[in-house]
Enzyme design. Structure first.
Site, short mmCIF file in Angstrom:
data_model
loop_
_atom_site.label_atom_id
_atom_site.label_comp_id
_atom_site.label_asym_id
_atom_site.label_seq_id
_atom_site.Cartn_x
_atom_site.Cartn_y
_atom_site.Cartn_z
N LYS A 131 39.11 29.11 16.37
CA LYS A 131 40.30 29.94 16.51
C LYS A 131 41.46 29.15 17.11
CE LYS A 131 37.79 34.32 17.05
NZ LYS A 131 37.44 35.42 17.99
N ALA A 148 39.40 32.66 22.65
CA ALA A 148 38.12 33.04 23.25
C ALA A 148 37.30 33.80 22.23
CB ALA A 148 38.35 33.90 24.48
N ASP A 149 35.99 33.73 22.39
CA ASP A 149 35.10 34.54 21.55
C ASP A 149 33.91 34.96 22.39
OD1 ASP A 149 34.72 35.33 18.53
OD2 ASP A 149 32.74 34.88 19.35
N THR A 150 33.59 36.25 22.32
CA THR A 150 32.50 36.81 23.12
C THR A 150 31.35 37.23 22.23
OG1 THR A 150 34.08 37.57 24.80
CG2 THR A 150 31.89 38.58 24.80
#
EC number: 3.6.1.9
Length: 209
Positions: A56, A78-80
């Site tokens: 991203k 960010a990625d969760t």
């Protein structure tokens, strides 16, 4: 404001914006990077969180660099990912998906990983990975039905949002609470300040107003 203090958030998540605002940071621009979030075959949850956050950030950097007047600020992505063991839970879009997630989480511990990726004004990539362990109580059929009826699960990793009604399901949490919401604030602000972004620049604005 200097370009060195401009921040692009490569996300459209209202929760991430609210968390940054909680830290006194107002993103100058939101630039949701459209990437394929499907895990690769046998990909570990932590590896997925790291890969997607980097993808991203890099995509946003590449697109923004082609603009007529590109600005050399910071790009944060960010990625969760929520997992039970190595099983990656989806971002629930249907009530059936959300119910399946709740059934898996009921009475068990799970892990929440957030990958952070920061592209600096000099074009350098910095990364962090944050892990939080969460244990849910054993959910009754009524618990699940009522939570599904609330609609709070929609679009959330693992089919729940800890900052809402599902907070009542949490028996134990080890690690960063804001990580489970979607953006670990301590690690995010440490990452930014370590690269020269003045995180506390606006903290005194309220006192001067």
């Amino acid at each position: 404001m200097s370009d060195l203090q401009k921040l692009v958030l490569a996300s459209g998540s209202p929760r991430r914006v609210e968390l940054l605002q909680q830290a006194g940071i107002e993103p100058d621009r939101l630039f949701p990077a459209d990437v394929d979030e499907r895990p690769m075959r046998a990909e570990h949850p932590r590896s997925l969180a790291k890969r997607l956050s980097v993808t991203k950030a890099q995509k946003a950097h590449e697109v923004l660099a082609k603009e007529p007047e590109p600005a050399s600020g910071f790009i944060l992505a960010a990625d969760t990912v929520v997992s039970v063991g190595r099983r990656i839970l989806p971002k629930a879009e249907t009530s059936d998906e959300a119910l399946h997630c709740l059934q898996l989480l009921s009475g068990r511990s799970h892990r929440v990983y957030t990958g952070l990726a920061l592209v600096t004004p000099a074009g350098k990539l910095r990364q962090r990975l944050v892990e939080t362990r969460v244990r849910f109580k054993r959910l009754s059929k009524q618990d699940m039905e009522n939570y599904l009826a609330s609609g709070e699960w929609r679009g959330k990793a693992g089919g729940y949002g800890i900052q809402g009604l599902a907070g009542t399901f949490v028996v134990k949490l080890v690690g960063s609470y804001t990580n489970v919401v979607g953006l670990p604030l301590y690690e995010t602000t440490s990452l930014l300040s370590g690269e020269g972004y003045q995180v506390q620049l606006n903290w005194q604005a309220g006192a001067r107003a």
